[in-house]
Design a protein around this motif. Sequence first.
Motif, PDB file in Angstrom:
ATOM      1  N   THR A  80       0.836  -1.206   0.000  1.00 32.87           N
ATOM      2  CA  THR A  80       0.000   0.000   0.000  1.00 32.87           C
ATOM      3  C   THR A  80       0.868   1.253   0.000  1.00 32.87           C
ATOM      4  OG1 THR A  80      -0.188  -0.312   2.401  1.00 32.87           O
ATOM      5  CG2 THR A  80      -2.059  -0.995   1.058  1.00 32.87           C
ATOM      6  N   GLN A  99      -5.197  -3.923   3.294  1.00 37.58           N
ATOM      7  CA  GLN A  99      -4.368  -5.105   3.086  1.00 37.58           C
ATOM      8  C   GLN A  99      -5.199  -6.364   3.336  1.00 37.58           C
ATOM      9  OE1 GLN A  99      -1.342  -4.071   5.902  1.00 37.58           O
ATOM     10  NE2 GLN A  99      -0.116  -2.926   4.413  1.00 37.58           N
ATOM     11  N   GLU A 155      -3.864   1.468   6.856  1.00 36.18           N
ATOM     12  CA  GLU A 155      -3.581   0.564   5.742  1.00 36.18           C
ATOM     13  C   GLU A 155      -4.103  -0.858   5.984  1.00 36.18           C
ATOM     14  OE1 GLU A 155       0.590   0.478   5.201  1.00 36.18           O
ATOM     15  OE2 GLU A 155       0.745   2.544   4.521  1.00 36.18           O
ATOM     16  N   GLY A 206       4.620   3.678   5.215  1.00 39.62           N
ATOM     17  CA  GLY A 206       3.556   3.626   4.221  1.00 39.62           C
ATOM     18  C   GLY A 206       3.460   4.946   3.498  1.00 39.62           C
ATOM     19  N   THR A 249      -1.563   0.339  -3.885  1.00 43.22           N
ATOM     20  CA  THR A 249      -1.372   1.735  -3.464  1.00 43.22           C
ATOM     21  C   THR A 249      -2.514   2.618  -3.938  1.00 43.22           C
ATOM     22  OG1 THR A 249       1.029   1.402  -3.574  1.00 43.22           O
ATOM     23  CG2 THR A 249       0.232   3.666  -3.420  1.00 43.22           C
ATOM     24  N   TYR A 273      -5.712   1.788  -2.130  1.00 45.59           N
ATOM     25  CA  TYR A 273      -5.681   2.383  -0.787  1.00 45.59           C
ATOM     26  C   TYR A 273      -5.983   3.882  -0.852  1.00 45.59           C
ATOM     27  CZ  TYR A 273      -3.440   4.076   3.558  1.00 45.59           C
ATOM     28  OH  TYR A 273      -3.159   4.707   4.747  1.00 45.59           O
TER      29      TYR A 273
END
Length: 570
Positions: free
Chosen positions: A212, A274, A270, A354, A241, A244
Amino acid sequence: MSLKVRIANYKDITHALTISRKIEESAIIRQTGISKRETEDITNKILEGNAVVAFFNGIIVGFSYIETFQEGYVANSGMIVFPVFRNKGISKLIKAFILKLSSYKFPIANLFSITTTPSIFRINMERNFKTVSFLELPRSYRFWKSCRSCKNYNLLTLNNSKMCLCTAFLFEPKHILKEKIVLAYSGGLDTSYCLQYLKEQGYEVYTAQVNTGGFSKLELKKIEENAYAIGAKYHRSIEATHFYYDNCVKYLIFGNVLRNNIYPLSVSSERIFQAIKIAEYANEIDASAIAHGSTCAGNDQVRFDIAFQILCPDKRILSPIRDNQCSRQEEMNYLQEHGVDIRWIKARYSINKGIWGTSVGGVETLTSDEKLPSEAYPNSLQELESKNIQLGFEEGEFISINREKSYTVKNIVKLEQIASKFAIGRNIHIGDTLIGIKGRVGFQASSAIILIKAHQLLEKHILTKWQVYWKDQISNWYGMLLHEAQYLDPVMRNIEAFFRDTQRRVSGEVVIKLTPYKLELIGVKSSNDLMQSQNEKYGESNEDWNAEDAKGFIKIFGKQMKMYHNIKND
């Protein structure tokens, strides 16, 4: 007869002392090898969901529990039927239930037990257990330690745990095909332990790493190599990514979300995304189970479990670290014993990076009064001279830096690279965890802090008083619900719809001054700026009303308060 056998739950811990005493009394009466079970041990098994209780007309009459061992063995232990209720078939029902629970939770494990009780002997034989020598049982010190309270313990120790008066039974489910399991894999110590452990349990392990925004291509490649080195059947790197950003980060910006007015929900936000991608993958390959490396002490176990329960309810959830209650040292020892030579250096600080920021944990965050030193953060101070930058927004989305347009995700990364050199966005957040304790974590989130502050300033110029007010209230709820694993609740979609609607006119530029360790908001430029549409000259005059209009407004506006204070009360 009203007989009920079920999995024990937290309400049953009130019976733990009674169960412990009944087991001890039974051992004394029978003068045979039944080892004592402490009240604390029974309580722990109940809370773990690894115990079974039997009730007759609402009165507890029997008990048994599951004991797990790292060698891939599961024991059915502590079987007791209270004396008054024996010879009614209760032990057979408890045994059947505990075996079913053992097979459900540990389908590939070798099931075993030792007993001197004829009824249990018969039940084991009926269920295809075979009698074995003690040498075929686990060599775990923890297992044999439980026999110390038995009057025959001396006989056991004299024979180096090779024989005693008990009969050993073993059920090896070798006929069961290897089950396919998906493991959420990050390549760290915890998930590497999980991979080795699940492989030893007989699972066909498919590892999946969800990016992410926190991993480079080189890091992703190294994670894949580690997975195959330990024994993954297949490894997949899932790029998420943009997923997210589109489903979370965008709304954190729209809502100006800062938990407790400090923390931008960096890495913690995140986890749910995930988990969503892991669940999708498990459904795609038709896995029968899904696993993660969370402990029983943190928030992530809740986020993962809830997402899996909703998105793949037909799949069992395994969490070897949580289930086996392993320490990090035990994990390292286990991996070394199984020939895994990957080395994990015990770093002074725990770093989780992240796209929306980096969290930092260390000994200082375990205290209430110490701060993290500069070297704990991932980026050192590099820029000493101040710099002005322009951030462009269109309908709330971050579209440009210094009028150079690009994709929002790319802009976020670029802004982080610029601002982190000023060491902006460092702080320590103290908050309430999902499990009810206080937690303290350091973070550096240069891009996130700057974007939220810039976007908030732009909104103050464009939105109405009540839009700003209600956004503040709702944003606080959105951040809290996201943090507390409620992302999949439909109310979150309702809030997001509100956020999107408020952003229709939030377009313009924000000028920010970057200096070491801090940012300064300079001002905004927007065709939708409500301040620029006004006709007044502050402190002087206004084209829309005159002095008499102003005095009349004030008189009416204050009328109700004046009436209240004119009433004479004793």
